[in-house]
Design an enzyme around this catalytic site. Structure first.
Site, short mmCIF file in Angstrom:
data_model
loop_
_atom_site.label_atom_id
_atom_site.label_comp_id
_atom_site.label_asym_id
_atom_site.label_seq_id
_atom_site.Cartn_x
_atom_site.Cartn_y
_atom_site.Cartn_z
N TYR A 117 -2.37 -0.28 10.73
CA TYR A 117 -2.33 -0.62 9.30
C TYR A 117 -0.99 -0.21 8.70
O TYR A 117 -0.33 -0.98 8.00
CB TYR A 117 -3.49 0.06 8.58
CG TYR A 117 -3.59 -0.30 7.11
CD1 TYR A 117 -4.04 -1.55 6.71
CD2 TYR A 117 -3.22 0.61 6.12
CE1 TYR A 117 -4.14 -1.88 5.36
CE2 TYR A 117 -3.32 0.29 4.77
CZ TYR A 117 -3.78 -0.96 4.39
OH TYR A 117 -3.86 -1.30 3.06
N SER A 137 0.88 -1.18 0.00
CA SER A 137 0.00 0.00 0.00
C SER A 137 0.91 1.22 0.00
O SER A 137 2.08 1.13 0.37
CB SER A 137 -0.84 -0.02 1.28
OG SER A 137 -1.44 1.23 1.52
N1 NAP Z 1 -8.66 -1.24 -0.92
C1 NAP Z 1 -7.66 -0.39 -0.91
O1 NAP Z 1 -7.85 0.83 -1.03
C2 NAP Z 1 -6.24 -0.87 -0.78
C3 NAP Z 1 -5.20 0.04 -1.04
C4 NAP Z 1 -3.88 -0.39 -0.92
C5 NAP Z 1 -3.61 -1.69 -0.56
N2 NAP Z 1 -4.65 -2.56 -0.30
C6 NAP Z 1 -4.31 -3.91 0.11
O2 NAP Z 1 -4.78 -4.81 -0.89
C7 NAP Z 1 -5.10 -6.07 -0.27
C8 NAP Z 1 -6.52 -6.49 -0.67
O3 NAP Z 1 -7.41 -5.47 -0.24
P1 NAP Z 1 -8.94 -5.37 -0.71
O4 NAP Z 1 -9.26 -3.93 -0.76
O5 NAP Z 1 -9.16 -6.23 -1.89
O6 NAP Z 1 -9.66 -5.97 0.59
P2 NAP Z 1 -10.95 -6.89 0.75
O7 NAP Z 1 -11.86 -6.74 -0.40
O8 NAP Z 1 -11.43 -6.62 2.13
O9 NAP Z 1 -10.31 -8.36 0.69
C9 NAP Z 1 -9.47 -8.84 1.69
C10 NAP Z 1 -9.18 -10.30 1.41
O10 NAP Z 1 -8.27 -10.81 2.40
C11 NAP Z 1 -8.81 -12.03 2.93
N3 NAP Z 1 -8.36 -12.21 4.31
C12 NAP Z 1 -8.40 -11.33 5.32
N4 NAP Z 1 -7.91 -11.87 6.44
C13 NAP Z 1 -7.56 -13.15 6.13
C14 NAP Z 1 -7.01 -14.24 6.86
N5 NAP Z 1 -6.70 -14.14 8.16
N6 NAP Z 1 -6.77 -15.41 6.21
C15 NAP Z 1 -7.10 -15.53 4.90
N7 NAP Z 1 -7.61 -14.55 4.16
C16 NAP Z 1 -7.85 -13.37 4.77
C17 NAP Z 1 -10.33 -11.83 2.81
O11 NAP Z 1 -11.04 -13.05 2.79
P3 NAP Z 1 -11.84 -13.61 4.08
O12 NAP Z 1 -12.45 -12.43 4.77
O13 NAP Z 1 -12.78 -14.60 3.52
O14 NAP Z 1 -10.79 -14.26 4.91
C18 NAP Z 1 -10.43 -11.16 1.45
O15 NAP Z 1 -10.37 -12.15 0.44
C19 NAP Z 1 -4.93 -5.86 1.23
O16 NAP Z 1 -3.69 -6.36 1.65
C20 NAP Z 1 -4.98 -4.35 1.39
O17 NAP Z 1 -4.30 -3.89 2.53
C21 NAP Z 1 -5.96 -2.18 -0.42
#
Ligand code: NAP
Length: 254
Positions: free
Chosen positions: A150, A137
């Site tokens: 975070y 991120s």
């Molecule tokens: N959205 C943003 O603006 C943004 C920006 C920069 C970086 N990111 C990063 O990108 C990545 C994906 O984010 P996203 O926005 O796509 O989030 P999201 O839609 O909330 O998806 C998060 C994913 O992680 C899985 N997860 C969470 N805890 C877990 C665990 N303990 N074991 C296995 N799986 C787990 C969730 O599945 P389950 O809940 O089924 O476990 C889900 O598939 C993250 O690392 C986030 O920090 C996001």
């Protein structure tokens, strides 16, 4: 295994960014294993992918559980690409960041990537071929208010990506990170909802406040992140190692 038959693991494959990565890599011909905890969301992803003729299999696993990760990895066979994407985000001022919130962020965002990478890297090194891509991120590069847990977890994740890169330098394995600002996903929807609730602003106004934090001036689409991951995971990216690719429209986070 030929490049066209690569086996790929995407953690958090059922989430907003993860799903886009799963579809992008499976669309390139890879066999993709999508990991997460919620079996219903994973099954829906698998069904949709298969309806498109893509080779996607889901596996339920809490990636913060060392024994569960090790036994999952044993069952996967040769994995050529690991995308460490699973994550969570909750905001709180430091004084209201309880130990549990802090530790949950570190476990979910950094320890899960450590466990998966530690389990899969030896096989990649043995075959002298592998790609590890971390979805970090812009918070891996900079600090912002109310995100101590975070931000610390994403700095840890990027540190891991760089340390692994140093260990694999000169081999056929690479380790790199992508660092997006806010992406249109359920995670960001959650942040918008919390801002709206805490400040009394409408959803649209709350989203605008997030967007203003990025020089891009808009939310990033998950497919834009997936495209960067696809490049770093590709055979032609073999000369790129230890890099962090910022996706924020302005390059202010390095
Ligand atoms: N959205 C943003 O603006 C943004 C920006 C920069 C970086 N990111 C990063 O990108 C990545 C994906 O984010 P996203 O926005 O796509 O989030 P999201 O839609 O909330 O998806 C998060 C994913 O992680 C899985 N997860 C969470 N805890 C877990 C665990 N303990 N074991 C296995 N799986 C787990 C969730 O599945 P389950 O809940 O089924 O476990 C889900 O598939 C993250 O690392 C986030 O920090 C996001």
């Amino acid at each position: 295994m030929a490049d066209s038959e690569r086996r790929v693991v995407v953690s958090g494959g059922s989430g907003g960014i993860g799903r886009a990565i799963v579809f992008a890599l499976a669309g390139e011909g890879d066999e993709v294993f999508a990991l997460g905890r919620d079996s219903g969301r994973l099954a829906a992803l698998e069904r949709r992918a298969r309806a498109h003729g893509l080779r996607v299999t889901s596996r339920v696993c809490d990636l913060t559980d060392e024994a569960a990760v090790d036994s999952l990895v044993e069952s996967l066979g040769e994995v050529s690409v690991l995308v460490n994407n699973a994550g969570m985000a909750q905001s709180a001022p430091l004084r209201r960041t309880c130990l549990e919130l802090w530790e949950t962020h570190l476990r979910t965002n950094a320890t899960s990537a450590f466990l998966l990478t530690r389990a899969l890297l030896p096989g990649m090194l043995e075959r002298d071929d592998g790609r590890v891509v971390f979805v970090a991120s812009t918070a891996a590069h900079t600090g912002s208010r109310y995100t101590a847990a975070y931000t610390a977890s994403k700095h840890a994740m990027l540190g891991l990506a760089r340390a692994v890169a140093a260990e694999v330098a000169g081999t056929g394995v690479t380790s790199n990170a992508v660092c997006p600002s806010f992406v249109r996903t359920p995670m960001t929807e959650g942040s918008v909802a919390r801002i709206a609730e805490r400040t009394g602003r409408g959803r649209q106004e709350a989203e605008e406040a997030l967007v203003k934090a990025s020089p891009l001036g808009r939310l990033i689409e998950p497919e834009e992140v997936a495209a960067a991951v696809t490049y770093l995971a590709s055979p032609l990216a073999r000369g790129v190692n230890g890099q962090s690719l910022t996706i924020d429209g302005g390059g202010v986070h390095r």
